[in-house]
Design a protein around this motif. Structure first.
Motif, PDB file in Angstrom:
ATOM      1  N   GLY A   1      -2.488  -0.216  -3.251  1.00 21.04           N
ATOM      2  CA  GLY A   1      -1.694   0.367  -2.186  1.00 21.04           C
ATOM      3  C   GLY A   1      -2.162   0.073  -0.777  1.00 21.04           C
ATOM      4  O   GLY A   1      -1.413   0.299   0.179  1.00 21.04           O
ATOM      5  N   THR A   2      -3.389  -0.390  -0.605  1.00 17.30           N
ATOM      6  CA  THR A   2      -3.881  -0.881   0.680  1.00 17.30           C
ATOM      7  C   THR A   2      -4.632  -2.181   0.387  1.00 17.30           C
ATOM      8  O   THR A   2      -4.976  -2.444  -0.772  1.00 17.30           O
ATOM      9  CB  THR A   2      -4.852   0.115   1.363  1.00 17.30           C
ATOM     10  OG1 THR A   2      -6.119   0.074   0.698  1.00 17.30           O
ATOM     11  CG2 THR A   2      -4.300   1.539   1.350  1.00 17.30           C
ATOM     12  N   PRO A   3      -4.909  -2.991   1.410  1.00 15.43           N
ATOM     13  CA  PRO A   3      -5.626  -4.245   1.129  1.00 15.43           C
ATOM     14  C   PRO A   3      -6.939  -4.034   0.371  1.00 15.43           C
ATOM     15  O   PRO A   3      -7.216  -4.739  -0.610  1.00 15.43           O
ATOM     16  CB  PRO A   3      -5.853  -4.826   2.523  1.00 15.43           C
ATOM     17  CG  PRO A   3      -4.686  -4.325   3.320  1.00 15.43           C
ATOM     18  CD  PRO A   3      -4.441  -2.936   2.818  1.00 15.43           C
ATOM     19  N   MET A   4      -7.748  -3.073   0.813  1.00 11.87           N
ATOM     20  CA  MET A   4      -9.018  -2.836   0.129  1.00 11.87           C
ATOM     21  C   MET A   4      -8.788  -2.273  -1.269  1.00 11.87           C
ATOM     22  O   MET A   4      -9.437  -2.685  -2.245  1.00 11.87           O
ATOM     23  CB  MET A   4      -9.895  -1.887   0.940  1.00 11.87           C
ATOM     24  CG  MET A   4     -11.265  -1.651   0.327  1.00 11.87           C
ATOM     25  SD  MET A   4     -12.288  -0.605   1.393  1.00 11.87           S
ATOM     26  CE  MET A   4     -13.801  -0.579   0.420  1.00 11.87           C
ATOM     27  N   ALA A   5      -7.852  -1.321  -1.391  1.00 17.68           N
ATOM     28  CA  ALA A   5      -7.572  -0.711  -2.695  1.00 17.68           C
ATOM     29  C   ALA A   5      -7.010  -1.727  -3.678  1.00 17.68           C
ATOM     30  O   ALA A   5      -7.274  -1.643  -4.881  1.00 17.68           O
ATOM     31  CB  ALA A   5      -6.619   0.471  -2.526  1.00 17.68           C
ATOM     32  N   GLU A   6      -6.238  -2.698  -3.187  1.00 21.23           N
ATOM     33  CA  GLU A   6      -5.720  -3.745  -4.073  1.00 21.23           C
ATOM     34  C   GLU A   6      -6.854  -4.627  -4.587  1.00 21.23           C
ATOM     35  O   GLU A   6      -6.835  -5.073  -5.739  1.00 21.23           O
ATOM     36  CB  GLU A   6      -4.678  -4.591  -3.343  1.00 21.23           C
ATOM     37  CG  GLU A   6      -3.328  -3.907  -3.160  1.00 21.23           C
ATOM     38  CD  GLU A   6      -2.594  -3.658  -4.471  1.00 21.23           C
ATOM     39  OE1 GLU A   6      -2.740  -4.473  -5.396  1.00 21.23           O
ATOM     40  OE2 GLU A   6      -1.870  -2.640  -4.560  1.00 21.23           O
ATOM     41  N   SER A   7      -7.853  -4.874  -3.733  1.00 19.28           N
ATOM     42  CA  SER A   7      -9.018  -5.639  -4.186  1.00 19.28           C
ATOM     43  C   SER A   7      -9.782  -4.874  -5.253  1.00 19.28           C
ATOM     44  O   SER A   7     -10.264  -5.455  -6.231  1.00 19.28           O
ATOM     45  CB  SER A   7      -9.936  -5.946  -2.997  1.00 19.28           C
ATOM     46  OG  SER A   7      -9.309  -6.833  -2.094  1.00 19.28           O
TER      47      SER A   7
ATOM     48  N   ASN B   1      -6.088   8.176   2.569  1.00 19.87           N
ATOM     49  CA  ASN B   1      -6.386   8.284   4.000  1.00 19.87           C
ATOM     50  C   ASN B   1      -5.612   7.296   4.860  1.00 19.87           C
ATOM     51  O   ASN B   1      -5.280   7.606   6.012  1.00 19.87           O
ATOM     52  CB  ASN B   1      -7.882   8.093   4.236  1.00 19.87           C
ATOM     53  CG  ASN B   1      -8.702   9.285   3.794  1.00 19.87           C
ATOM     54  OD1 ASN B   1      -8.169  10.353   3.510  1.00 19.87           O
ATOM     55  ND2 ASN B   1     -10.009   9.104   3.703  1.00 19.87           N
ATOM     56  N   ASN B   2      -5.330   6.108   4.322  1.00 16.54           N
ATOM     57  CA  ASN B   2      -4.713   5.061   5.134  1.00 16.54           C
ATOM     58  C   ASN B   2      -3.202   4.940   4.980  1.00 16.54           C
ATOM     59  O   ASN B   2      -2.550   4.363   5.845  1.00 16.54           O
ATOM     60  CB  ASN B   2      -5.360   3.713   4.806  1.00 16.54           C
ATOM     61  CG  ASN B   2      -6.792   3.637   5.289  1.00 16.54           C
ATOM     62  OD1 ASN B   2      -7.049   3.533   6.484  1.00 16.54           O
ATOM     63  ND2 ASN B   2      -7.741   3.715   4.370  1.00 16.54           N
ATOM     64  N   THR B   3      -2.660   5.468   3.892  1.00 14.14           N
ATOM     65  CA  THR B   3      -1.220   5.327   3.664  1.00 14.14           C
ATOM     66  C   THR B   3      -0.522   6.655   3.385  1.00 14.14           C
ATOM     67  O   THR B   3       0.416   7.030   4.086  1.00 14.14           O
ATOM     68  CB  THR B   3      -0.953   4.356   2.492  1.00 14.14           C
ATOM     69  OG1 THR B   3      -1.492   3.070   2.811  1.00 14.14           O
ATOM     70  CG2 THR B   3       0.544   4.211   2.241  1.00 14.14           C
ATOM     71  N   ILE B   4      -0.964   7.370   2.358  1.00 16.78           N
ATOM     72  CA  ILE B   4      -0.207   8.546   1.922  1.00 16.78           C
ATOM     73  C   ILE B   4      -0.149   9.624   2.999  1.00 16.78           C
ATOM     74  O   ILE B   4       0.936  10.060   3.413  1.00 16.78           O
ATOM     75  CB  ILE B   4      -0.782   9.109   0.602  1.00 16.78           C
ATOM     76  CG1 ILE B   4      -0.615   8.101  -0.522  1.00 16.78           C
ATOM     77  CG2 ILE B   4      -0.073  10.423   0.249  1.00 16.78           C
ATOM     78  CD1 ILE B   4      -1.255   8.531  -1.843  1.00 16.78           C
ATOM     79  N   LYS B   5      -1.293  10.090   3.466  1.00 22.78           N
ATOM     80  CA  LYS B   5      -1.299  11.173   4.459  1.00 22.78           C
ATOM     81  C   LYS B   5      -0.596  10.790   5.762  1.00 22.78           C
ATOM     82  O   LYS B   5       0.235  11.570   6.267  1.00 22.78           O
ATOM     83  CB  LYS B   5      -2.727  11.636   4.718  1.00 22.78           C
ATOM     84  CG  LYS B   5      -3.316  12.485   3.598  1.00 22.78           C
ATOM     85  CD  LYS B   5      -4.708  12.985   3.946  1.00 22.78           C
ATOM     86  CE  LYS B   5      -5.247  13.927   2.883  1.00 22.78           C
ATOM     87  NZ  LYS B   5      -6.607  14.422   3.212  1.00 22.78           N
TER      88      LYS B   5
END
Length: 205
Positions: free
Chosen positions: A42-48, A79-83
């Motif tokens: 869902g974020t660049p780091m989370a996808e990694s 923290n970076n997308t959902i909220k």
């Protein structure tokens, strides 16, 4: 006004992706703006991190390593997308959230509830979805559908007994929770979609 966080849960092959599309189409028909996310990812780091979790490593992946990676990816997404999205009064429709970890790593891998509770408290604090739709599918049915999509990833190759334990934990966790609606995903997708749409319409009204 804040947006709502709707999560679709279930084993592989439960039909989550098509249900998420249906939910977003229904929300759009009611003039509700939404985005979709997935976990892990869902974020660049989370996808990694997702790539790391799913990869068929030549070395053994410790249960604790898998667990910590799941929460690391979840916190980045939260923290970076959902909220931030919810604060803009935009709804978020998630493919999995913390219930997956409780079922997969708790039920499937055997991680204790004390450990899971500690990690939830540290990362999620008091955050939780507004509505969870659990797509309940027999492991044999779900994995047959998953195999039809192509090669299975590392978690999908965990074995039938793993998925039976995971489903059992899902059933326990969803038994008496008013925020969770259980849908029989063994049925034809047209029936499932009609059921989910009715659930969502009741929630919107």
């Amino acid at each position: 006004m804040k947006g709502k966080f709707i999560v679709v849960e279930g084993l592989e092959g439960a039909g989550k992706s098509s249900v998420i599309r249906l939910i977003r189409e229904t929300l759009a028909a009611h003039d509700i703006q939404s985005i979709s996310t997935r976990e892990p990812g869902g974020t660049p780091m989370a996808e990694s991190i997702r790539d790391c979790v799913k990869h068929n490593w030549e070395e053994e992946v410790a249960v604790e390593t898998e667990l910590l990676l799941m929460y690391a990816a979840r916190l980045q997404l939260l923290n970076n997308t959902i909220k931030p999205t919810l604060e803009k009064n935009v709804w978020v429709v998630g493919d999995r959230h913390d219930l997956s970890t409780q079922a997969y790593q708790g039920g499937g891998r055997g991680v204790s509830e004390d450990v899971l509770a500690s990690l939830r408290k540290m990362t999620l604090k008091d955050f939780s979805p507004d509505l969870i739709i659990y797509m309940d599918v027999e492991p044999e049915v779900g994995l047959k559908r998953a195999r039809g999509r192509g090669e299975l990833d590392r978690i999908e190759q965990a074995g039938m007994e793993f998925f039976k334990r995971t489903r059992q934990r899902y059933l326990e966790l969803t038994a008496d929770n008013p925020a969770i609606v259980r849908v029989d995903a063994n049925q034809e997708m047209s029936w499932v979609h009609n059921k989910v749409k009715n659930v969502l319409l009741r929630y919107l009204n």
